[in-house]
Write an enzyme that holds these catalytic residues in place. Structure first.
Site, PDB file in Angstrom:
ATOM      1  N   CYS A 119      -6.692 -51.195  64.181  1.00  0.00           N
ATOM      2  CA  CYS A 119      -6.613 -51.560  65.609  1.00  0.00           C
ATOM      3  C   CYS A 119      -5.194 -51.896  66.059  1.00  0.00           C
ATOM      4  O   CYS A 119      -4.935 -51.995  67.261  1.00  0.00           O
ATOM      5  CB  CYS A 119      -7.557 -52.715  65.911  1.00  0.00           C
ATOM      6  SG  CYS A 119      -9.248 -52.346  65.444  1.00  0.00           S
ATOM      7  N   HIS A 252      -5.141 -55.642  72.477  1.00  0.00           N
ATOM      8  CA  HIS A 252      -6.222 -54.865  71.869  1.00  0.00           C
ATOM      9  C   HIS A 252      -7.552 -55.378  72.421  1.00  0.00           C
ATOM     10  O   HIS A 252      -7.774 -56.583  72.514  1.00  0.00           O
ATOM     11  CB  HIS A 252      -6.162 -55.020  70.352  1.00  0.00           C
ATOM     12  CG  HIS A 252      -7.358 -54.464  69.657  1.00  0.00           C
ATOM     13  ND1 HIS A 252      -7.858 -53.207  69.926  1.00  0.00           N
ATOM     14  CD2 HIS A 252      -8.169 -55.006  68.707  1.00  0.00           C
ATOM     15  CE1 HIS A 252      -8.923 -53.002  69.170  1.00  0.00           C
ATOM     16  NE2 HIS A 252      -9.129 -54.072  68.429  1.00  0.00           N
ATOM     17  N   ASN A 282     -14.760 -51.775  71.687  1.00  0.00           N
ATOM     18  CA  ASN A 282     -13.549 -51.786  70.853  1.00  0.00           C
ATOM     19  C   ASN A 282     -13.286 -50.356  70.369  1.00  0.00           C
ATOM     20  O   ASN A 282     -14.034 -49.833  69.548  1.00  0.00           O
ATOM     21  CB  ASN A 282     -13.781 -52.740  69.680  1.00  0.00           C
ATOM     22  CG  ASN A 282     -12.591 -52.833  68.742  1.00  0.00           C
ATOM     23  OD1 ASN A 282     -11.678 -52.005  68.780  1.00  0.00           O
ATOM     24  ND2 ASN A 282     -12.605 -53.835  67.886  1.00  0.00           N
TER      25      ASN A 282
HETATM   26  O1  UT7 Z   1     -10.849 -54.647  66.196  1.00  0.00           O
HETATM   27  C1  UT7 Z   1     -10.512 -55.491  65.160  1.00  0.00           C
HETATM   28  C2  UT7 Z   1     -10.680 -56.831  65.518  1.00  0.00           C
HETATM   29  N1  UT7 Z   1     -12.088 -57.219  65.495  1.00  0.00           N
HETATM   30  C3  UT7 Z   1     -12.395 -58.296  66.146  1.00  0.00           C
HETATM   31  O2  UT7 Z   1     -11.558 -58.859  66.799  1.00  0.00           O
HETATM   32  C4  UT7 Z   1     -13.769 -58.895  66.023  1.00  0.00           C
HETATM   33  C5  UT7 Z   1     -13.637 -60.368  65.922  1.00  0.00           C
HETATM   34  N2  UT7 Z   1     -14.899 -61.086  65.833  1.00  0.00           N
HETATM   35  C6  UT7 Z   1     -15.730 -61.187  66.890  1.00  0.00           C
HETATM   36  O3  UT7 Z   1     -15.481 -60.618  67.926  1.00  0.00           O
HETATM   37  C7  UT7 Z   1     -16.939 -62.061  66.751  1.00  0.00           C
HETATM   38  O4  UT7 Z   1     -16.843 -62.815  65.549  1.00  0.00           O
HETATM   39  C8  UT7 Z   1     -18.275 -61.281  66.773  1.00  0.00           C
HETATM   40  C9  UT7 Z   1     -18.527 -60.718  68.143  1.00  0.00           C
HETATM   41  C10 UT7 Z   1     -18.244 -60.171  65.742  1.00  0.00           C
HETATM   42  C11 UT7 Z   1     -19.435 -62.220  66.431  1.00  0.00           C
HETATM   43  O5  UT7 Z   1     -19.458 -63.314  67.353  1.00  0.00           O
HETATM   44  P1  UT7 Z   1     -19.679 -64.805  66.827  1.00  0.00           P
HETATM   45  O6  UT7 Z   1     -19.705 -65.675  67.997  1.00  0.00           O
HETATM   46  O7  UT7 Z   1     -18.624 -65.041  65.765  1.00  0.00           O
HETATM   47  O8  UT7 Z   1     -21.137 -64.729  66.236  1.00  0.00           O
HETATM   48  P2  UT7 Z   1     -21.615 -65.087  64.747  1.00  0.00           P
HETATM   49  O9  UT7 Z   1     -21.114 -64.069  63.779  1.00  0.00           O
HETATM   50  O10 UT7 Z   1     -21.286 -66.509  64.497  1.00  0.00           O
HETATM   51  O11 UT7 Z   1     -23.173 -64.936  64.884  1.00  0.00           O
HETATM   52  C12 UT7 Z   1     -23.933 -65.856  65.643  1.00  0.00           C
HETATM   53  C13 UT7 Z   1     -25.398 -65.464  65.574  1.00  0.00           C
HETATM   54  C14 UT7 Z   1     -25.901 -65.229  64.145  1.00  0.00           C
HETATM   55  O12 UT7 Z   1     -27.217 -65.709  64.032  1.00  0.00           O
HETATM   56  P3  UT7 Z   1     -27.500 -67.128  63.352  1.00  0.00           P
HETATM   57  O13 UT7 Z   1     -26.963 -67.025  61.971  1.00  0.00           O
HETATM   58  O14 UT7 Z   1     -26.760 -68.146  64.191  1.00  0.00           O
HETATM   59  O15 UT7 Z   1     -28.990 -67.251  63.437  1.00  0.00           O
HETATM   60  C15 UT7 Z   1     -25.927 -63.717  64.046  1.00  0.00           C
HETATM   61  O16 UT7 Z   1     -26.867 -63.253  63.109  1.00  0.00           O
HETATM   62  O17 UT7 Z   1     -25.614 -64.234  66.280  1.00  0.00           O
HETATM   63  C16 UT7 Z   1     -26.331 -63.316  65.444  1.00  0.00           C
HETATM   64  N3  UT7 Z   1     -25.924 -61.976  65.802  1.00  0.00           N
HETATM   65  C17 UT7 Z   1     -26.530 -61.249  66.762  1.00  0.00           C
HETATM   66  N4  UT7 Z   1     -27.592 -61.506  67.559  1.00  0.00           N
HETATM   67  C18 UT7 Z   1     -27.952 -60.568  68.449  1.00  0.00           C
HETATM   68  C19 UT7 Z   1     -24.898 -61.247  65.300  1.00  0.00           C
HETATM   69  N5  UT7 Z   1     -24.840 -60.064  65.915  1.00  0.00           N
HETATM   70  C20 UT7 Z   1     -25.829 -60.022  66.830  1.00  0.00           C
HETATM   71  C21 UT7 Z   1     -26.281 -59.085  67.759  1.00  0.00           C
HETATM   72  N6  UT7 Z   1     -27.323 -59.389  68.542  1.00  0.00           N
HETATM   73  N7  UT7 Z   1     -25.660 -57.889  67.919  1.00  0.00           N
END
Ligand code: UT7
Length: 325
Positions: A119, A252, A282
């Site tokens: 990225c 980005h 993304n």
């Molecule tokens: O391009 C390279 C750079 N990449 C990035 O910059 C990505 C950086 N990271 C992010 O953007 C975020 O960390 C994410 C969008 C990937 C995830 O967001 P988050 O607020 O960190 O969520 P999380 O991983 O803490 O997940 C929270 C909850 C989890 O459930 P529990 O464990 O709290 O019950 C996940 O299982 O959300 C759940 N979850 C979803 N629920 C519905 C994860 N993905 C999904 C989904 N739909 N698609």
């Protein structure tokens, strides 16, 4: 007289198939994967992305974007003496997507190569092109970010498959007596290889290991905001400028919350941040030139504006390019 490089035209291309969160949610539900428009919008800011159809490659998207950039610059493909394509989703293992794209533009002879920094690829490629122009190795470059991430996605993994899209963006970068690019700042830290990777490889004509994208989203998120602030400050310091000189931050496009966090740390109001993640998702190395072109074509970003472009991603890689348009 000092020789600089300057962007003289921008272009982009999105594949026609637009997939909204509702479309994707329905598709995933059919295979038992649960997500929702609410979750995706709240956690990422993404509302839609574009996916290619079979038979379309990164060089096709990149060539279309390049044609638009050439037209905007008032140049022909024959005027170009350097092609750099930033991509992690090349058409083939080799030759480079840049060579394939050069042929699609109907030109031959000029150097053409790919840059692989995931990225951060576009800021890496722009920095290389700027260096080659300033040293006299090139005069008029096409710098392109082109990606087809949909083919790397595991549609059983809801934590990654809702985030990415396909597309391409391009700029024509030309030698100039006036800047142009004011400062660049690139970094990598290979200790973090595992937090965002596609671990498979090709051996004996077959994909070995896992050829789909893996990401520890929270680890990436935590690193991203800090390094984006550092790179922006380093580029400003090199150019003898301050945050107050930035007309537009074009980061980005991974997650609206990362962009908000970066803007806050740089004390920039959100209306100075170009945001396209809502419509593109993304698109990795394509996201910055796609956002730049969309802001130029909408008339928001204008000639003379000072822009801070910033990339961050797999590697771990990050970097910034400060420029006057
Ligand atoms: O391009 C390279 C750079 N990449 C990035 O910059 C990505 C950086 N990271 C992010 O953007 C975020 O960390 C994410 C969008 C990937 C995830 O967001 P988050 O607020 O960190 O969520 P999380 O991983 O803490 O997940 C929270 C909850 C989890 O459930 P529990 O464990 O709290 O019950 C996940 O299982 O959300 C759940 N979850 C979803 N629920 C519905 C994860 N993905 C999904 C989904 N739909 N698609």
């Amino acid at each position: 007289m000092t020789r600089y490089s300057r962007i003289t035209g921008t272009g982009s291309h999105l594949p026609p198939r637009r997939v909204t969160n509702a479309d994707l949610t329905a598709q995933l539900a059919a295979s038992g994967v649960e997500t929702s428009d609410e979750w995706i919008v709240e956690r990422t800011g993404i509302r839609a992305r574009h996916f290619v159809d079979p038979g379309m490659f990164a060089s096709d998207l990149g060539a279309a974007a390049a044609h638009h950039a050439l037209e905007a610059a008032g140049r022909q493909p024959q005027d170009i003496d350097l092609i750099i394509v930033a991509t992690s989703t090349p058409d083939m293992v080799f030759p480079s997507t840049a060579c394939i794209l050069q042929n699609k533009l109907g030109i031959a002879g000029c150097p053409a190569f790919d840059v692989q920094a995931v990225c951060s690829g576009f800021v890496y490629a722009l920095t290389v092109a700027d260096s080659m122009i300033r040293t006299g190795a090139a005069t008029r470059a096409l710098v392109i970010g082109a990606e087809i991430f949909s083919r790397l996605l595991d549609f059983k993994d809801r934590t990654t498959c809702v985030l990415f899209g396909d597309g391409a963006g391009a700029v024509v970068l030309e030698a100039s007596d006036e800047p142009g690019i004011l400062a660049t700042d690139l970094h990598a830290d290979g200790r973090h290889v595992g937090i965002l990777c596609v671990p498979g490889h090709v051996s004996g004509g077959a994909a070995m290991g896992d050829p789909l994208l893996k990401m520890d989203g929270q680890a990436v998120f935590k690193l991203a905001v800090g390094v984006l602030e550092e790179a922006a400050r380093a580029a400003l310091a090199k150019a003898g400028r301050t945050e107050a000189d930035i007309d537009w931050l074009i980061p980005h496009q991974a997650n609206i919350r990362i962009m908000q966090g970066t803007a806050k740390r740089l004390k920039l109001p959100l209306d100075k941040v170009v945001v396209t993640v809502d419509q593109h998702g993304n698109t990795s190395a394509a996201s910055i030139p796609l956002a730049l072109d969309s802001a130029v074509r909408s008339g928001r970003v204008r000639k003379g504006d000072t822009l801070m472009l910033e990339g961050v991603g797999g590697g771990f890689t990050w970097g910034a390019v400060l420029l006057d348009l």
